[in-house]
Design an enzyme around this catalytic site. Structure first.
Site, PDB file in Angstrom:
ATOM      1  CB  THR A 187      -0.919   0.001   1.228  1.00  0.00           C
ATOM      2  OG1 THR A 187      -0.104  -0.152   2.414  1.00  0.00           O
ATOM      3  CG2 THR A 187      -1.918  -1.138   1.178  1.00  0.00           C
ATOM      4  CD  GLU A 188       4.797  -0.440   0.786  1.00  0.00           C
ATOM      5  OE1 GLU A 188       5.446  -1.232   1.479  1.00  0.00           O
ATOM      6  OE2 GLU A 188       3.902  -0.820  -0.018  1.00  0.00           O
ATOM      7  CB  VAL A 189       1.931   3.960  -4.501  1.00  0.00           C
ATOM      8  CG1 VAL A 189       3.207   3.340  -5.035  1.00  0.00           C
ATOM      9  CG2 VAL A 189       0.755   3.001  -4.657  1.00  0.00           C
TER      10      VAL A 189
END
Length: 260
Positions: free
Chosen positions: A134-136
């Site tokens: 989920t980083e972006v």
């Protein structure tokens, strides 16, 4: 060693690490990373031949601890490089660990939690487990895990998972090969121990040499890719996009991306 964020137990050649921050959904903290590295070092020096990693409570590992995520906003480039290097060391240590490793994913495994679950040789998951890079979605970069994921699932699937940041369930993870088996919740640890027992029937030296050969296929590429990933991971943390992403996440609002 006395551990505060994990539990370590050994029984009959099987070492079990339990992420033990159930009140925080076993979120990744700097202390947790350090204690996992220490525990893996302790296991490597022991007679244990298989490692099982699981989580206490309802989650396996729900990503980075919110308090520590907030602390990243004020760090220097040098501090960010050091933190990124520590996480890269954990992932690579787990990926290249000399004895077989089994992740028993008992619930959500998000961001760094997905990384921990999929760095193991075998990943077992309950049907309700959720995964996601989920980083972006918070202005971050899944740099370190991408070094491994592309090799695991191929470019097309990796682009889907990394560029959308979407969550996906255990069945989808199984279809991609990130999960070896989807196991009923009440059978998860029993199945992990069954698999460990099957592994223990083989020659320990043969297992170590086989893992060394497998790891050797990627070692040189990982050296280069992880170095670049650490730098990218550290650099993104100093940007306005990262500050907005983290702030919006902590404030539970939609991010407003400006001037990127």
């Amino acid at each position: 060693m006395n551990y505060h964020t994990i539990q370590l137990a050994t029984d009959g050649g099987v070492a079990t690490i339990t992420l033990n921050r159930p009140e925080k959904r076993n979120a990744v903290s700097f202390q947790l990373v350090d204690e996992l590295l220490s525990a893996l070092g302790e296991i490597e020096r022991s007679s244990a031949q298989v490692v099982i990693i699981t989580g206490a409570g309802k989650a396996f590992c729900a990503g980075m601890d919110l308090d520590e995520l907030k602390s990243l906003l004020g760090k220097s480039q040098e501090e960010n490089v050091r933190d990124s290097s520590r996480m890269a060391r954990l992932f690579r240590t787990l990926y290249e660990f000399p004895t077989p490793t089994i992740a028993a994913v008992n619930g959500a495994a998000i961001a760094g939690g997905t990384g921990l679950a999929t760095m193991c040789d075998f990943t077992l998951a309950v049907p309700e487990a959720k995964f996601g890079y989920t980083e972006v979605r918070i202005g971050f970069v899944p740099a370190i895990v991408s070094c491994f994921l592309v090799w695991q699932v191929g470019h097309k699937i990796a682009r889907d998972l990394l560029l959308t940041g979407r969550l996906f369930d255990a069945a989808e993870a199984h279809a991609y090969g990130l999960v070896n088996e989807v196991v009923p919740t009440d059978r998860l640890l029993a199945r992990a121990r069954e698999l460990a027992a099957q592994i223990l029937e083989s020659s320990p030296s043969s297992l170590r040499i086989t893992k060394k050969l497998i790891n050797g296929f990627l070692s040189a590429q990982l050296d280069t890719q992880i170095t670049a990933a650490i730098n990218e991971n550290a650099s993104i943390r100093t940007t306005a996009g990262f500050r907005e992403g983290v702030s919006s996440f902590l404030e539970k609002r939609k991010p407003v991306w400006k001037g990127e």
